[in-house]
Design a protein around this motif. Structure first.
Motif, mmCIF file in Angstrom:
data_model
loop_
_atom_site.group_PDB
_atom_site.id
_atom_site.type_symbol
_atom_site.label_atom_id
_atom_site.label_comp_id
_atom_site.label_asym_id
_atom_site.label_seq_id
_atom_site.Cartn_x
_atom_site.Cartn_y
_atom_site.Cartn_z
ATOM 1 N N GLU A 159 -14.488 11.061 43.873
ATOM 2 C CA GLU A 159 -13.387 10.145 43.584
ATOM 3 C C GLU A 159 -13.926 8.735 43.365
ATOM 4 O O GLU A 159 -15.074 8.440 43.695
ATOM 5 C CB GLU A 159 -12.380 10.166 44.746
ATOM 6 C CG GLU A 159 -11.788 11.557 44.937
ATOM 7 C CD GLU A 159 -10.764 11.653 46.070
ATOM 8 O OE1 GLU A 159 -10.616 10.677 46.833
ATOM 9 O OE2 GLU A 159 -10.122 12.707 46.169
ATOM 10 N N SER A 164 -8.392 7.126 45.107
ATOM 11 C CA SER A 164 -8.377 8.590 45.130
ATOM 12 C C SER A 164 -8.507 9.180 43.730
ATOM 13 O O SER A 164 -8.579 10.396 43.571
ATOM 14 C CB SER A 164 -7.083 9.092 45.777
ATOM 15 O OG SER A 164 -5.992 8.915 44.886
ATOM 16 N N LYS A 203 -9.829 10.876 40.782
ATOM 17 C CA LYS A 203 -11.022 11.696 40.552
ATOM 18 C C LYS A 203 -11.841 11.010 39.468
ATOM 19 O O LYS A 203 -11.301 10.659 38.406
ATOM 20 C CB LYS A 203 -10.637 13.109 40.111
ATOM 21 C CG LYS A 203 -9.974 13.941 41.197
ATOM 22 C CD LYS A 203 -10.960 14.333 42.287
ATOM 23 C CE LYS A 203 -10.266 15.032 43.443
ATOM 24 N NZ LYS A 203 -11.174 15.199 44.608
ATOM 25 N N THR A 253 -7.438 12.645 47.704
ATOM 26 C CA THR A 253 -6.477 13.452 46.954
ATOM 27 C C THR A 253 -5.787 14.430 47.907
ATOM 28 O O THR A 253 -6.449 15.055 48.733
ATOM 29 C CB THR A 253 -7.200 14.233 45.834
ATOM 30 O OG1 THR A 253 -7.865 13.305 44.999
ATOM 31 C CG2 THR A 253 -6.203 15.044 45.011
ATOM 32 N N SER A 312 -2.498 11.969 43.679
ATOM 33 C CA SER A 312 -3.496 10.903 43.863
ATOM 34 C C SER A 312 -2.769 9.711 44.484
ATOM 35 O O SER A 312 -2.145 8.941 43.768
ATOM 36 C CB SER A 312 -4.090 10.495 42.512
ATOM 37 O OG SER A 312 -4.588 11.605 41.818
#
Lengths: 700, 700
Positions: free
Chosen positions: A151, A183, A185, A163, A178
């Motif tokens: 992340e 958070s 990705k 997440t 998210s």
């Protein structure tokens, strides 16, 4: 090809070898290890793929050096990845399971994580039904998988992952979300656009997205993260989830289950395997670290059935290019004023090339032992015996850190050894340097990796009995620092045993010393974690010493295990390379960490003098073999993609031929030989503008 | 800006400083050196140029990270170069004479060689009439000049140049010709398309091309050499000449003349200045080496009127980014399980950052002394006194090699300190790493540079009397190795004087030892050049020791010379940085070459223990100042072009904001959020193809 000065020099240099490079290639490529693809199978796979990619004419400019923007680089990666994956499927061939057609780690391709980080976790964590559903689709390339862990705010440390996957009992779904900026990705390979499916790390592993139309599920924002130092043929991506719903049954449920009514259950096996973190995350990280370790060693790898084979030879590639260039590039002169000297004759070039070649060969041999230990762990684990897991964890962390740093530094050194031309993309080395250096930070930043080795050493001393790999440290329990001096001298300092003892003395002394330091800090009230941080640098060096000892010991062991059919000349040369590795590690003032051999006075200036004489002698005797030693790695011209490093040595001719094929020059040729990019619009008006005060000045 | 976790952490970290960063900035930027542009003037120039380039909004993605192919990168370089050059002409401003708007060396721009390698040789070698004709045109930007020396087969070594300039008496012209493949001019900056004029190195320096229409003279083939690791905003080019004719009078004839009837005459001054090679080539190389040396030091530079000012701060830039990131990036924890720790708290990160910052500050101070010596040489040479030329040649070679390697290694270390995100182009560090590493091989490959220092040392011992800078070696004449031990201990080992003595002992011992070795080899019948090659590695280390002593000595000297008005806190901190530099150079096992302090037994493990305690103490006391120390370098956000390194610490927000602006993602947004590059054409057909045997397998 019309022979010229350079191609003749290459021929002469190659002819000097004291051994047949094909025989050495068989040692490297595992002719003697039955589970390995043979050299021929390896070469055949490269030839098929290079033909399919139109890369067989080594006078043709590789398109990657042309004029590619972000989209074009990615498209090139797609196309090549597809060809390589298809070759594997169509020919049932495993040569490219973990590498690209350039010998880079497979995650440099959008297809590359399939067998690396997608299929293995499904097999490990999925139920029989899930495995039956997803694995054949992935193996046959009907879906493209990625692995979404990292992340924006969190790297390989699974604990920090933000997440969320919230189970909605009414809908029988997980809601992926998210919740924060950090958070997001960020980084997962092939997440930007290529993958149809992803393994998502939240609080659980989820298999997401929709198969039918390859369209994104609603609520997902996703994209590419742009240009990187290298790896630009793949789409490292980012993803933000806004309450995205997936079926409960997409959770991989072999070892832990969420029932229809939301009850969570984990099997005992899960707890056993999960030391210190989540089973899957940690297991995958260990495996990934192993991959990285091994992948950086210039080595073939023995095959097992669960994806522990890999083959990335980037340091060896860089050294092949630098060695070939060094025998045909002439600069200055050493004796005859009118006789130009090939740069390999200069001692610093000669030293750097051969000491790095020695590192490559030595670590290849040591890797074989590490792989045996890994295979042993796997078969133990299948019997429920996890006892060697801590050792393997330590070993893979340490080898990962050592080999990635060695490869990155070595490739950059090879770049420098090619002078200005090495800086050119077409030399092939910049692409190697910038891709291999990624491995120092990905899948576990190296200082963190060394910390894991150090933790293991401290625990080893804490225990009632030293673990097997630390037993040698027991011999040095009574050593009082600065009182013992190595008693070997002269020729003795060339012997593998003596060198092993010197490595052993260093590793034991450093480890014992820092352990006392850590205990003393703890006695002042520090926690172990604080004490480790306090002594992090000494621990780092001690950890390195333990791993370098492993490399030396095991390479000697593997040399002695070469089959009887191996020609004596080959054994002799490998033995010399091991000696050169050990001696330069100790006695070259250019080697980082070499002071750690000297600081307790075990080695003094008289030993160093003898050792440096041995180094000089070894360099001398190995010089004629330099080209053959790199030929033995058996890289195709196409996989090197280097104007400086092709087998024929025709460097200037190829450099100019490729230069003329650059799109920017091809365009210029259409324009009367003048490149016009921006010149007419930007430069001419600038040059021809009125500047009265300056014109006056010019007239004065 | 809405404050968030990261910006608050940055604010807190900045607030901890024990000094005002503006005061340090004045030390760095030469408020106290009257010939320097003040900090304000420097900042104003950056602001003007950044405004003109539209680079002031630090939430806007710098276009360079977008999606540029070869042509677009070059065009971007043209545009920026033009803006910067115009700013200089229009505002009579010298801030950008030797640097780009990103603080890179000016040769990263197609305009950058004008004041670096085009105007100076014309002034040095041209007749009054030639200077009057060409220099104002160049200075006002009515022509763009390049410097064509390097050939396909020949680098900085002028002797090997193959391009010929044959005088045709009948036509009163020189015929420029490329007689061989390897004589192709290859690499000269701006030769690919930007320059209208070039200084051509053949057997003489020729000024070529036609002014009026900016068209190529007939018989010249010319083009770009393609993508490099960095420097892609300029057109390093190649050129092949097929009997190209230029007027005889285009030869720069101040110090040598070719008469109408083809008689050659050279002035005695030419001989004097030309030691060992062609006057101009060597003089320019020395100057270039100086540029490089100084340019790599994070320093302002005193100004003289003949282009010895430069300002490239690439290591300092990388450290600014890494430091700022390290105070806001959290990972794992050191004590409280639920309290994430900023990564700067981890000892290895803390150590690496501060020891590199210490190197930057120390070498900045030392550079000032080198520059004084250079200015002194220039004024001597104007009086016909060339006596300090060999010393300056040695010093600039050594500092060039030391500082470029330090900067390249340090920038890469900074990259690693930013973990995965540091690998992203948008972090700004890859661009720094790949451009600064060029300096290790260009304008004199570093091992060759060290060889020049070594040659000087040997000559110094050969002479009846040691030269001034080697006098200290006389004190160690009677030292018998391994018998002397440093008598300082405890707090004494923190004193600058003691540290200076340790550096001195090392340098003298290494130099004396290798000199004996060279003499012994000569006694066996080797030539000096052969003996030097035989002992190249030991000479390399001795040369480095001599230069590191210079850096330590001179930085201490410069610290003591800071004006009385400098606040004491500033002096204290600079003093600590010098100590940290010296101590880590000796006592850190991570430092390459550190074993050379130990090998004669002068320093033992007890000294090392004390020194390492001092290092720990210095690290502790300097930690709160880390951000302020990098703030003091005064980089604008735009010049750093880093999503991780802006002053406000808003790293994740900026990273995501920039990511969303990437053209590839902007395009995808128009397409329903899905990146389509190549996916539909290449990947969908692959995924949806028929694979009967595999589908069957999947159904089993």
């Amino acid at each position: 090809m019309i022979p010229n000065v350079q191609t003749k020099m290459m021929e002469e240099a190659r002819a000097q070898a004291s051994f047949e490079s094909k025989k050495m290639a068989e040692v490297i490529h595992g002719r003697h290890v039955t589970t390995l693809p043979t050299l021929d199978r390896h070469n055949a796979a490269f030839q098929r793929v290079e033909k399919a990619l139109g890369a067989t004419d080594n006078m043709k400019l590789p398109p990657i050096y042309g004029s590619m923007n972000r989209e074009e680089l990615l498209l090139d990666g797609f196309k090549a990845g597809k060809v390589v994956y298809e070759d594997g499927v169509d020919n049932n061939c495993d040569v490219f399971e973990y590498i690209t057609h350039h010998g880079m780690l497979a995650n440099a391709s959008p297809f590359g994580l399939m067998r690396f980080l997608f299929i293995p976790p499904i097999k490990l964590l999925g139920t029989d039904a899930q495995v039956a559903e997803w694995v054949p689709l992935a193996e046959s390339g009907k879906i493209i998988g990625s692995y979404a862990q990292t992340e924006l705010g969190h790297g390989t440390q699974v604990r920090g992952i933000e997440t969320t996957a919230t189970f909605d009992r009414d809908a029988d779904e997980f809601v992926i979300h998210s919740p924060t900026l950090s958070s997001t990705k960020y980084w997962p390979g092939a997440l930007g656009c290529a993958s149809t499916h992803t393994l998502l790390m939240a609080s659980m592993i989820i298999d997401g997205k929709n198969l039918e139309d390859f369209k994104l599920l609603p609520g997902i924002e996703l994209g590419d993260i742009g240009m990187k130092m290298a790896y630009n043929g793949t789409d490292n991506g980012y993803a933000i989830f806004d309450h995205v719903r997936i079926p409960r049954t997409n959770l991989l449920m072999r070892h832990c289950q969420v029932s229809r009514d939301g009850r969570y259950a984990a099997s005992p096996l899960r707890q056993k395997l999960a030391f210190g973190g989540m089973l899957s995350g940690r297991a995958i990280i260990i495996r990934a670290a192993t991959f990285q370790t091994l992948s950086q060693l210039p080595s073939a790898c023995s095959k097992d059935n669960a994806n522990t084979r890999f083959w990335s030879l980037e340091l060896a590639q860089a050294l092949t290019i630098a060695t070939r260039y060094s025998v045909v590039r002439q600069q200055g002169t050493l004796s005859q004023p009118d006789e130009p000297t090939a740069i390999i004759a200069y001692k610093h070039q000669h030293f750097r090339l051969l000491s790095l070649i020695a590192k490559s060969y030595t670590s290849l041999l040591a890797w074989k032992s590490a792989n045996d230990a890994f295979l042993d762990l796997k078969s133990r684990q299948e019997r429920g015996d996890h006892s060697t897991l801590p050792y393997l964890h330590m070993l893979t962390c340490g080898l990962k850190a050592w080999s990635t740093q060695t490869a990155a530094d070595g490739a950059e050194e090879a770049r420098k050894m090619c002078g200005g031309h090495g800086y050119l993309a077409m030399s092939g080395i910049p692409g190697i340097v910038t891709s291999v250096t990624a491995t120092c930070t990905f899948e576990g930043e190296n200082f963190v990796m060394w910390g894991q080795v150090a933790k293991y050493l401290l625990k080893g001393f804490d225990a009632a009995e030293l673990p097997a790999d630390m037993e040698y440290m027991g011999e040095y329990e009574t050593v009082i620092e600065d009182e013992e001096i190595c008693c070997a001298e002269g020729q003795e300092l060339l012997a593998h045993d003596t060198l092993g003892e010197i490595f052993q003395y260093r590793a034991a002394t450093l480890a014992r010393e820092v352990y006392s330091g850590v205990k003393a800090s703890e006695a002042t009230g520090m926690s172990r974690i604080e004490a480790e941080n306090e002594h992090a640098l000494q621990l780092h060096v001690a950890a390195r010493a333990h791993i370098e000892l492993f490399i030396l010991h095991e390479s000697i062991k593997q040399l002695n295990r070469l089959p009887a059919s191996t020609p004596d000349t080959i054994k002799t040369i490998v033995g010399r390379l091991i000696s050169l590795f050990a001696l330069t590690t100790i006695a070259s003032p250019l080697s980082a960490y070499s002071s750690s051999f000297l600081e307790h006075g075990y080695i003094n200036s008289s030993h160093l003098k003898d050792m440096r004489q041995h180094i000089d002698d070894l360099l001398e005797v190995l010089l004629p073999d330099a080209v053959a030693l790199t030929d033995a790695w058996s890289f195709s011209d196409a996989s090197l993609a280097s104007a400086l490093g092709c087998r024929d040595g025709d460097v200037y001719n190829r450099l100019l031929t490729w230069t003329r094929q650059l799109p920017i020059n091809v365009e210029a040729a259409k324009n009367g030989g003048v490149i016009k990019t921006g010149w007419e619009e930007n430069i001419r008006p600038f040059l021809t503008r009125d500047l009265p005060h300056l014109v006056i000045k010019a007239r004065l």
